[in-house]
Design a protein around this motif. Structure first.
Motif, PDB file in Angstrom:
ATOM      1  N   ALA A 123       0.835  -1.205   0.000  1.00 11.10           N
ATOM      2  CA  ALA A 123       0.000   0.000   0.000  1.00 11.10           C
ATOM      3  C   ALA A 123       0.865   1.248   0.000  1.00 11.10           C
ATOM      4  O   ALA A 123       0.561   2.226  -0.681  1.00 11.10           O
ATOM      5  CB  ALA A 123      -0.932  -0.003   1.209  1.00 11.10           C
ATOM      6  N   LEU A 124       1.948   1.218   0.753  1.00 11.12           N
ATOM      7  CA  LEU A 124       2.861   2.357   0.753  1.00 11.12           C
ATOM      8  C   LEU A 124       3.534   2.534  -0.599  1.00 11.12           C
ATOM      9  O   LEU A 124       3.728   3.651  -1.075  1.00 11.12           O
ATOM     10  CB  LEU A 124       3.926   2.204   1.844  1.00 11.12           C
ATOM     11  CG  LEU A 124       3.478   2.484   3.259  1.00 11.12           C
ATOM     12  CD1 LEU A 124       4.615   2.236   4.225  1.00 11.12           C
ATOM     13  CD2 LEU A 124       2.976   3.897   3.385  1.00 11.12           C
ATOM     14  N   PHE A 125       3.890   1.436  -1.243  1.00  8.36           N
ATOM     15  CA  PHE A 125       4.503   1.507  -2.560  1.00  8.36           C
ATOM     16  C   PHE A 125       3.535   2.105  -3.570  1.00  8.36           C
ATOM     17  O   PHE A 125       3.913   2.958  -4.376  1.00  8.36           O
ATOM     18  CB  PHE A 125       4.955   0.118  -3.020  1.00  8.36           C
ATOM     19  CG  PHE A 125       5.540   0.125  -4.395  1.00  8.36           C
ATOM     20  CD1 PHE A 125       6.811   0.632  -4.628  1.00  8.36           C
ATOM     21  CD2 PHE A 125       4.815  -0.350  -5.469  1.00  8.36           C
ATOM     22  CE1 PHE A 125       7.351   0.646  -5.895  1.00  8.36           C
ATOM     23  CE2 PHE A 125       5.338  -0.333  -6.742  1.00  8.36           C
ATOM     24  CZ  PHE A 125       6.616   0.167  -6.963  1.00  8.36           C
ATOM     25  N   VAL A 126       2.287   1.684  -3.535  1.00  6.11           N
ATOM     26  CA  VAL A 126       1.285   2.223  -4.454  1.00  6.11           C
ATOM     27  C   VAL A 126       1.073   3.707  -4.197  1.00  6.11           C
ATOM     28  O   VAL A 126       0.998   4.512  -5.136  1.00  6.11           O
ATOM     29  CB  VAL A 126      -0.040   1.441  -4.335  1.00  6.11           C
ATOM     30  CG1 VAL A 126      -1.158   2.130  -5.085  1.00  6.11           C
ATOM     31  CG2 VAL A 126       0.142   0.023  -4.825  1.00  6.11           C
ATOM     32  N   ALA A 127       1.002   4.103  -2.936  1.00  2.88           N
ATOM     33  CA  ALA A 127       0.820   5.520  -2.615  1.00  2.88           C
ATOM     34  C   ALA A 127       2.009   6.347  -3.100  1.00  2.88           C
ATOM     35  O   ALA A 127       1.837   7.446  -3.630  1.00  2.88           O
ATOM     36  CB  ALA A 127       0.633   5.704  -1.118  1.00  2.88           C
ATOM     37  N   ALA A 128       3.212   5.822  -2.925  1.00  4.95           N
ATOM     38  CA  ALA A 128       4.399   6.536  -3.398  1.00  4.95           C
ATOM     39  C   ALA A 128       4.397   6.641  -4.912  1.00  4.95           C
ATOM     40  O   ALA A 128       4.758   7.684  -5.475  1.00  4.95           O
ATOM     41  CB  ALA A 128       5.659   5.827  -2.914  1.00  4.95           C
ATOM     42  N   ALA A 129       3.968   5.589  -5.604  1.00  7.58           N
ATOM     43  CA  ALA A 129       3.917   5.629  -7.068  1.00  7.58           C
ATOM     44  C   ALA A 129       2.880   6.637  -7.555  1.00  7.58           C
ATOM     45  O   ALA A 129       3.124   7.373  -8.518  1.00  7.58           O
ATOM     46  CB  ALA A 129       3.605   4.239  -7.612  1.00  7.58           C
ATOM     47  N   VAL A 130       1.732   6.689  -6.896  1.00 10.01           N
ATOM     48  CA  VAL A 130       0.699   7.651  -7.276  1.00 10.01           C
ATOM     49  C   VAL A 130       1.188   9.079  -7.049  1.00 10.01           C
ATOM     50  O   VAL A 130       0.988   9.958  -7.895  1.00 10.01           O
ATOM     51  CB  VAL A 130      -0.613   7.376  -6.504  1.00 10.01           C
ATOM     52  CG1 VAL A 130      -1.599   8.526  -6.653  1.00 10.01           C
ATOM     53  CG2 VAL A 130      -1.227   6.078  -6.973  1.00 10.01           C
ATOM     54  N   CYS A 131       1.851   9.312  -5.925  1.00 12.83           N
ATOM     55  CA  CYS A 131       2.388  10.645  -5.640  1.00 12.83           C
ATOM     56  C   CYS A 131       3.447  11.032  -6.658  1.00 12.83           C
ATOM     57  O   CYS A 131       3.468  12.170  -7.137  1.00 12.83           O
ATOM     58  CB  CYS A 131       2.973  10.699  -4.228  1.00 12.83           C
ATOM     59  SG  CYS A 131       1.727  10.600  -2.951  1.00 12.83           S
ATOM     60  N   ALA A 132       4.315  10.113  -7.008  1.00 16.32           N
ATOM     61  CA  ALA A 132       5.357  10.403  -7.995  1.00 16.32           C
ATOM     62  C   ALA A 132       4.736  10.694  -9.357  1.00 16.32           C
ATOM     63  O   ALA A 132       5.166  11.627 -10.050  1.00 16.32           O
ATOM     64  CB  ALA A 132       6.319   9.228  -8.089  1.00 16.32           C
ATOM     65  N   ALA A 133       3.715   9.944  -9.731  1.00 18.32           N
ATOM     66  CA  ALA A 133       3.057  10.183 -11.014  1.00 18.32           C
ATOM     67  C   ALA A 133       2.344  11.536 -11.026  1.00 18.32           C
ATOM     68  O   ALA A 133       2.389  12.263 -12.021  1.00 18.32           O
ATOM     69  CB  ALA A 133       2.065   9.060 -11.315  1.00 18.32           C
ATOM     70  N   ALA A 134       1.705  11.882  -9.906  1.00 22.21           N
ATOM     71  CA  ALA A 134       1.018  13.170  -9.830  1.00 22.21           C
ATOM     72  C   ALA A 134       2.005  14.322  -9.904  1.00 22.21           C
ATOM     73  O   ALA A 134       1.762  15.319 -10.591  1.00 22.21           O
ATOM     74  CB  ALA A 134       0.202  13.248  -8.547  1.00 22.21           C
ATOM     75  N   LEU A 135       3.116  14.195  -9.213  1.00 23.82           N
ATOM     76  CA  LEU A 135       4.121  15.255  -9.260  1.00 23.82           C
ATOM     77  C   LEU A 135       4.756  15.359 -10.643  1.00 23.82           C
ATOM     78  O   LEU A 135       5.027  16.454 -11.131  1.00 23.82           O
ATOM     79  CB  LEU A 135       5.194  15.017  -8.199  1.00 23.82           C
ATOM     80  CG  LEU A 135       4.734  15.232  -6.763  1.00 23.82           C
ATOM     81  CD1 LEU A 135       5.835  14.829  -5.798  1.00 23.82           C
ATOM     82  CD2 LEU A 135       4.332  16.666  -6.537  1.00 23.82           C
ATOM     83  N   ALA A 136       4.991  14.227 -11.286  1.00 23.63           N
ATOM     84  CA  ALA A 136       5.546  14.256 -12.642  1.00 23.63           C
ATOM     85  C   ALA A 136       4.569  14.896 -13.614  1.00 23.63           C
ATOM     86  O   ALA A 136       4.963  15.702 -14.464  1.00 23.63           O
ATOM     87  CB  ALA A 136       5.908  12.845 -13.089  1.00 23.63           C
ATOM     88  N   ALA A 137       3.292  14.570 -13.494  1.00 25.55           N
ATOM     89  CA  ALA A 137       2.292  15.161 -14.380  1.00 25.55           C
ATOM     90  C   ALA A 137       2.149  16.656 -14.134  1.00 25.55           C
ATOM     91  O   ALA A 137       1.958  17.431 -15.069  1.00 25.55           O
ATOM     92  CB  ALA A 137       0.949  14.464 -14.178  1.00 25.55           C
ATOM     93  N   ALA A 138       2.260  17.064 -12.884  1.00 25.29           N
ATOM     94  CA  ALA A 138       2.134  18.484 -12.561  1.00 25.29           C
ATOM     95  C   ALA A 138       3.337  19.288 -13.028  1.00 25.29           C
ATOM     96  O   ALA A 138       3.223  20.486 -13.277  1.00 25.29           O
ATOM     97  CB  ALA A 138       1.930  18.658 -11.063  1.00 25.29           C
ATOM     98  N   SER A 139       4.475  18.655 -13.154  1.00 19.71           N
ATOM     99  CA  SER A 139       5.683  19.396 -13.511  1.00 19.71           C
ATOM    100  C   SER A 139       5.928  19.460 -15.016  1.00 19.71           C
ATOM    101  O   SER A 139       6.833  20.149 -15.459  1.00 19.71           O
ATOM    102  CB  SER A 139       6.898  18.771 -12.834  1.00 19.71           C
ATOM    103  OG  SER A 139       7.128  17.478 -13.345  1.00 19.71           O
ATOM    104  N   VAL A 140       5.119  18.772 -15.802  1.00 18.38           N
ATOM    105  CA  VAL A 140       5.289  18.794 -17.253  1.00 18.38           C
ATOM    106  C   VAL A 140       4.837  20.152 -17.783  1.00 18.38           C
ATOM    107  O   VAL A 140       3.757  20.622 -17.470  1.00 18.38           O
ATOM    108  CB  VAL A 140       4.476  17.665 -17.923  1.00 18.38           C
ATOM    109  CG1 VAL A 140       4.483  17.801 -19.432  1.00 18.38           C
ATOM    110  CG2 VAL A 140       5.003  16.322 -17.492  1.00 18.38           C
TER     111      VAL A 140
END
Length: 81
Positions: A59-76
């Protein structure tokens, strides 16, 4: 946090270049909502792990992946045409 938001909004809007105060305020609100969403997701992952130990690590891994994807999408940055 609620005491700082009015002062932060005033600072952001007054520091924005002329004619872009609305965009600056909108960006501030979008960043605030993104931060709140990520905070809820991370705290939910920690609550899901609870006492389960290794089983909750997924669950922590999934949450970290979602956060990383959201931050990557926001920084494009989009190219202007």
């Amino acid at each position: 946090m609620s005491f700082a938001l009015p002062a932060l909004a005033t600072l952001v809007v007054t520091a924005a270049p002329e004619g872009t105060a609305g965009a600056a305020g909108g960006l501030l609100n979008a960043a605030r909502q993104l931060g709140a969403t990520l905070g809820v997701a991370i705290m939910g992952a920690f609550a899901a792990v609870g006492h389960r130990g290794a089983q909750g690590a997924g669950a922590l891994f999934v949450a970290a992946a979602v956060c990383a994807a959201a931050l990557a999408a926001a920084s494009v940055r989009r190219r202007r045409t």
